[in-house]
Design an enzyme around this catalytic site. Structure first.
Site, PDB file in Angstrom:
ATOM      1  N   THR A   1      24.573   0.343  -0.609  1.00 34.94           N
ATOM      2  CA  THR A   1      24.591  -0.553  -1.782  1.00 34.94           C
ATOM      3  C   THR A   1      23.185  -0.850  -2.301  1.00 34.94           C
ATOM      4  O   THR A   1      23.035  -1.347  -3.415  1.00 34.94           O
ATOM      5  CB  THR A   1      25.241  -1.904  -1.419  1.00 34.94           C
ATOM      6  OG1 THR A   1      24.391  -2.538  -0.439  1.00 34.94           O
ATOM      7  CG2 THR A   1      26.628  -1.729  -0.822  1.00 34.94           C
TER       8      THR A   1
ATOM      9  N   ARG B   1      17.589  -3.367   3.761  1.00 33.36           N
ATOM     10  CA  ARG B   1      18.290  -2.883   2.577  1.00 33.36           C
ATOM     11  C   ARG B   1      19.433  -1.961   2.993  1.00 33.36           C
ATOM     12  O   ARG B   1      19.216  -0.957   3.661  1.00 33.36           O
ATOM     13  CB  ARG B   1      17.313  -2.134   1.685  1.00 33.36           C
ATOM     14  CG  ARG B   1      17.859  -2.056   0.258  1.00 33.36           C
ATOM     15  CD  ARG B   1      17.265  -0.975  -0.548  1.00 33.36           C
ATOM     16  NE  ARG B   1      15.827  -1.087  -0.742  1.00 33.36           N
ATOM     17  CZ  ARG B   1      15.211  -0.554  -1.780  1.00 33.36           C
ATOM     18  NH1 ARG B   1      15.885   0.066  -2.706  1.00 33.36           N
ATOM     19  NH2 ARG B   1      13.913  -0.610  -1.881  1.00 33.36           N
TER      20      ARG B   1
ATOM     21  N   ASP C   1       2.994  -1.744   6.598  1.00 38.04           N
ATOM     22  CA  ASP C   1       2.301  -0.635   7.267  1.00 38.04           C
ATOM     23  C   ASP C   1       0.800  -0.858   7.303  1.00 38.04           C
ATOM     24  O   ASP C   1       0.142  -0.593   8.313  1.00 38.04           O
ATOM     25  CB  ASP C   1       2.602   0.693   6.559  1.00 38.04           C
ATOM     26  CG  ASP C   1       3.980   1.230   6.918  1.00 38.04           C
ATOM     27  OD1 ASP C   1       4.578   0.738   7.890  1.00 38.04           O
ATOM     28  OD2 ASP C   1       4.457   2.134   6.204  1.00 38.04           O
TER      29      ASP C   1
ATOM     30  N   ASP D   1       2.243   0.161   1.207  1.00 39.78           N
ATOM     31  CA  ASP D   1       3.216  -0.614   1.984  1.00 39.78           C
ATOM     32  C   ASP D   1       2.465  -1.714   2.748  1.00 39.78           C
ATOM     33  O   ASP D   1       1.683  -1.422   3.668  1.00 39.78           O
ATOM     34  CB  ASP D   1       3.957   0.306   2.952  1.00 39.78           C
ATOM     35  CG  ASP D   1       5.098  -0.429   3.656  1.00 39.78           C
ATOM     36  OD1 ASP D   1       6.259  -0.039   3.463  1.00 39.78           O
ATOM     37  OD2 ASP D   1       4.819  -1.417   4.383  1.00 39.78           O
TER      38      ASP D   1
END
Ligand code: URA
Length: 215
Positions: free
Chosen positions: A114, A110, A209, A206
């Site tokens: 933006t 990501r 993770d 997550d």
């Protein structure tokens, strides 16, 4: 309880075995080893559901008793495409059910400015236009990276795509439906909402993770 709740675009696989395993995965006290094993098991069950509508043809074979026209899968080998890195957690179980599937990988990060997904890796099987392509990522959260991955696959020729995840947020389902109304989404659960950090609630945290023991 029925095994599915299906709208035109979204299928929730609410099979009791899937739901039971998912609940253990959600529990924050579940270890990395157990989480990984459950993801493998659940992905096999999800693969069974996601392949439910694959087209069949027939082939003449000889059983010990007689000749018969036996049903076999039609067309080229399936393609699985994992969205790195958590998507890889779904691959092993699916490959156990579909060992001859071709496998591709898409890596996206990501952009901090933006907040849009940017591709850093892409390696795909050939002849995507002739294959059913199953894209795998455990968490359909904002839907931005999933939609972007499917943009890439369509640009590479894929025409028959199914998106498979473990958990979906309503926001991600909406985003996928807007961006790719032709791509069915199959999930084990549709959760409540996305929090301000883009995590699915109640979710499981997550996925990468928990799968790889990182933090
Ligand atoms: N990715 C994750 O791993 N978990 C979430 O809840 C959302 C995105």
């Amino acid at each position: 309880m029925t095994e599915h709740s299906t709208t035109e675009h979204l299928t929730v696989v609410n099979h009791p075995m899937v739901q039971h395993k998912l609940s253990i995965m959600r529990d924050k006290t579940t270890s990395t080893a157990k989480f990984r094993q459950l993801l493998r098991e659940i992905s096999m069950l999800l693969a069974y559901e996601v392949t439910r509508h694959l087209p069949l043809t027939t082939q003449t074979i000889e059983t010990p008793m007689c000749a018969m026209e036996a049903p076999t899968l039609k067309g080229r080998k399936l393609a699985l495409v994992s969205i790195l890195r958590a998507g890889n957690g779904l691959l092993d179980g699916i490959l156990e059910l579909i060992p001859s599937a071709r496998v591709g990988f898409v890596g996206l990060y990501r952009d901090p400015k933006t907040l849009q997904p940017v591709q850093y890796y892409c390696k795909l099987p050939s002849e995507l236009d002739e294959r059913v392509v199953i894209v795998v990522d455990p968490m359909l959260a904002t839907g931005n990276s999933s939609a972007k991955a499917i943009d890439l696959l369509k640009a590479a020729g894929a025409k028959n795509i199914i998106f498979l995840c473990l958990l979906a947020a309503p926001e991600g389902v909406r985003r996928m439906k807007e961006a790719h109304p032709d791509v069915p989404v199959v999930t084990a659960a549709l959760d409540e909402y996305l929090n301000d950090h883009g995590y699915i609630v109640p979710g499981l945290g997550d996925a990468g993770d928990r799968l790889y023991g990182t933090k």
